[in-house]
Design a protein around this motif. Sequence first.
Motif, PDB file in Angstrom:
ATOM      1  N   GLN A  26      22.931 -45.726  42.267  1.00 21.96           N
ATOM      2  CA  GLN A  26      22.362 -44.666  41.431  1.00 21.96           C
ATOM      3  C   GLN A  26      21.156 -44.033  42.115  1.00 21.96           C
ATOM      4  O   GLN A  26      20.959 -42.817  42.042  1.00 21.96           O
ATOM      5  CB  GLN A  26      21.982 -45.236  40.065  1.00 21.96           C
ATOM      6  N   SER A  61      26.674 -41.418  40.289  1.00 18.21           N
ATOM      7  CA  SER A  61      26.626 -41.712  38.861  1.00 18.21           C
ATOM      8  C   SER A  61      27.481 -42.942  38.606  1.00 18.21           C
ATOM      9  O   SER A  61      28.632 -43.012  39.038  1.00 18.21           O
ATOM     10  CB  SER A  61      27.152 -40.521  38.054  1.00 18.21           C
ATOM     11  N   GLU A  81      28.654 -45.697  35.522  1.00 13.60           N
ATOM     12  CA  GLU A  81      28.633 -46.001  34.097  1.00 13.60           C
ATOM     13  C   GLU A  81      29.733 -46.987  33.747  1.00 13.60           C
ATOM     14  O   GLU A  81      30.805 -46.997  34.361  1.00 13.60           O
ATOM     15  CB  GLU A  81      28.804 -44.718  33.269  1.00 13.60           C
ATOM     16  N   THR A 113      32.708 -48.670  31.522  1.00 14.52           N
ATOM     17  CA  THR A 113      33.784 -48.255  30.632  1.00 14.52           C
ATOM     18  C   THR A 113      34.363 -49.513  29.984  1.00 14.52           C
ATOM     19  O   THR A 113      34.022 -50.633  30.354  1.00 14.52           O
ATOM     20  CB  THR A 113      34.898 -47.518  31.396  1.00 14.52           C
TER      21      THR A 113
END
Length: 429
Positions: free
Chosen positions: A278, A283, A285, A287
């Motif tokens: 990052q 990016s 993230e 899930t």
Amino acid sequence: MDRIRIKGGAELNGVIPISGAKNAALPLMTASLLTGETLELRNVPRLADVNLLLRILGNHGVDHTITGKRPGQTAETGQTIRLDASSVIDTCAPYELVSRMRASFWVIAPLIARFGEARVSMPGGCAIGTRPVDLLLKALETMGVQIDVDGGYVVAKAAKGLRGAEVRFPKVTVSGTHVALMAATLAEGTTVIENAAREPEVADLASCLTKMGAKIEGAGTSRIVIDGVARLHGATHSVMPDRIETGTYAMAVAMTGGDVVLENTRAEYLQSALEVLQQVGASVEGTKDGIRVHRNGSGLRPVDVTTDPFPGFPTDLQAQFMALMTKAEGTSRIRETIFENRFMHVQELARLGARIRLDGDAAIVEGVERLKGAPVMATDLRASVSLVIAALAAEGETDIHRVYHLDRGFEALEAKLGRCGAQIERISG
């Protein structure tokens, strides 16, 4: 000899399923020697190192069966292996096998714990430094094992069995923790491992051993307590996802741009590396199925890292991160604190146009605007995949030679990257 050819410049987009962890599967397979009942391991990756360890276990008399594919499984779906060590006929691990893979030395722990003796060749199979086994052997001596070295073999005897003890490692050692943990499960009394490795693979081994009847507390922390039991039984266990494979593909996406979901993995296994990504500009993230990594074409920012034991930045991702930093907009410093001689990929990255200089235990990487394809040669497992990452972003074609190193630790790499848009092929001969 096979080589891999990559035409660089394509973004990666799609889904990559993450395989079971090699660094978890190998100690789990070794643990089958602790019981005369069947140990069933699921989600075992199809790798050269797994096949070699099956040969080594078979040399001791361990039988194995591998189940066929089930509906919906693909080439990179983990296999199920059943290991039966009920008829161990030999407690000697010969040089011609152990010399090819360091992790095979770990058989010394279950052999001495269950049979009271072992004769194991001094290990080899690694090009990234000496990685001595003295800490492993001192841990066993603390538990009552008599250790001698004879003709390149470690001869271990514990005629009266192992006894619980306090094992205090002077530095964090994953191998030492694996060995002490397996040995302690069948020792008489309580063993306390201080300064234990906290890696998720250690916790995965402890989880499996607990299913087999071991009494273990604190795995995943720096202090593990084991109450020895008289015997262990069979169990079924699924190998954890490979955090190094996860980090490798995450860095490949950061390098090339694109948008990829890494399925069947967990962010907490490599949080430090994801935080670095990052900072670089990707990016990241979570899930419900794994981790999504994407980069929209913005430049890569240089970041300094130092490798450290878990939960620090993994040494097994150092080479991959160095490849990523070759195209950063500035200068980064990568310090290696775990293994000496783990910068052999530097010269091969330089063949692609990277600007890297070494300063003791650190590499200073000056990012360049472009890399250019060239023939390169893999020197070890992680170095080989760093060349793949660099080649994915290089102009033109790159031929990577000695890819048998890749086959030791990355399952179906060409297929996984190819389905996400990489122009990659394996060339035989």
